[in-house]
Write an enzyme that holds these catalytic residues in place. Sequence first.
Site, PDB file in Angstrom:
ATOM      1  N   CYS A 117      39.780  41.998  50.080  1.00  0.00           N
ATOM      2  CA  CYS A 117      39.493  41.907  48.828  1.00  0.00           C
ATOM      3  C   CYS A 117      40.343  42.680  47.916  1.00  0.00           C
ATOM      4  O   CYS A 117      40.328  42.436  46.822  1.00  0.00           O
ATOM      5  CB  CYS A 117      38.050  42.438  48.767  1.00  0.00           C
ATOM      6  N   HIS A 262      37.395  42.919  41.097  1.00  0.00           N
ATOM      7  CA  HIS A 262      37.148  41.837  42.411  1.00  0.00           C
ATOM      8  C   HIS A 262      35.583  41.609  42.325  1.00  0.00           C
ATOM      9  O   HIS A 262      34.938  42.360  41.985  1.00  0.00           O
ATOM     10  CB  HIS A 262      37.424  42.695  43.774  1.00  0.00           C
ATOM     11  N   ASN A 292      32.048  35.263  46.199  1.00  0.00           N
ATOM     12  CA  ASN A 292      33.204  36.459  46.700  1.00  0.00           C
ATOM     13  C   ASN A 292      34.366  35.409  47.271  1.00  0.00           C
ATOM     14  O   ASN A 292      34.341  34.973  48.234  1.00  0.00           O
ATOM     15  CB  ASN A 292      32.676  37.390  47.454  1.00  0.00           C
TER      16      ASN A 292
END
Length: 335
Positions: A117, A262, A292
């Site tokens: 990430c 993020h 995500n």
Amino acid sequence: MAERFSRIVGLGSYVPDRVVTNHDLGEWMDTSDEWIVERTGIHERRWVDEGARIGSSDLGVEAARRALDDAGLDVGDVDMIIFATLSPDHQFPGTGVFLQQKLGLGPRPVLDIRQQCTGFVYGLATADAYIRTGMAERVLLVGAEVHSTGLDRSTRGRDVTVLFGDGAGAAVVAATDDPARRLLSAHLYADGRFAKDLWLDGMCAARRPPLSVEDLEQGRLYPRMNGRKVFKHAVTRMPEVAREALAAHGCGVEDIDLLVCHQANLRINELVQQALGIPPEKVHNNIQRYGNTTAASIPLCLDEARREGKLHPGDLVLLVAFGAGFTWGAVLLRF
Ligand code: UT7
């Protein structure tokens, strides 16, 4: 001689057409729209078509072409590729070379980044370092993921599976001597003590044998996460590194024009925003629609923010990420 900097000169993104809602997930596992929305803010995500042989490089190439168009550059103008992903097309070689081949680019440096990430933030820092040291002029940085083919769709995997979506984002980063529009600094961290709190254990050289029937039965080919621990560290580390980036340039939170975090969990981002004391109109989130997308999430958000009129030339932009490793980091830039 004028000092050499780097700046983002083009942005692009791409998501597959197929929308998977929380209700769709409820067909495969014991979960609910209410649980997912309350804990994560996610309503739907995009997944590649069932059975299609589509990898991260296929989504990445679409985002890359859009970023190059946006920059007004031809593919051949790129002198280096950096590809960030946690869902590579193959174990090896790196996914960047598959993207290179799909773009039809001849020999030049191609580097894969495996910082999950935080991959896009590490990628920007790396592009900046290559450019400032004169090793590259124009870097194509791509973050792309096909998560959907590697997730446990049974109830066993529900804590992880409901979070993730497929997608890609890209930036063209180029040399500049204009101090008013440039990457200001990057602040990168990792702490391997937490490597096994979000990881995929199976099918690797460190196991004997690399893959067993037991691994398959135990679901070791799927990612595992200590969700509470990840959450707790994310809401601490992200504001901390954001403040560090601002302090490095004598800036305050009030100077920020746009914060892009993020997109792992809307609740995490709301807590980061609160901790920093930044008003919602200066923040862009899109996890509600994409879930995500790991290395793709920041460029996907940046590209969308600009199309929605939230990102303008010269804006002070703060990018902050946290993920598996644990890894985390921030980039402060003048767009
Ligand atoms: O990019 C970085 C990657 N990841 C993250 O940043 C994620 C960080 N962590 C989180 O976002 C949260 O920890 C989650 C959203 C993953 C989970 O939320 P939580 O409030 O920490 O839930 P929990 O794991 O403590 O689980 C609470 C309950 C459990 O049931 P019991 O034991 O209380 O009966 C879980 O089994 O919720 C259950 N559960 C679910 N229920 C319905 C877990 N996943 C689901 C689900 N649907 N999808």
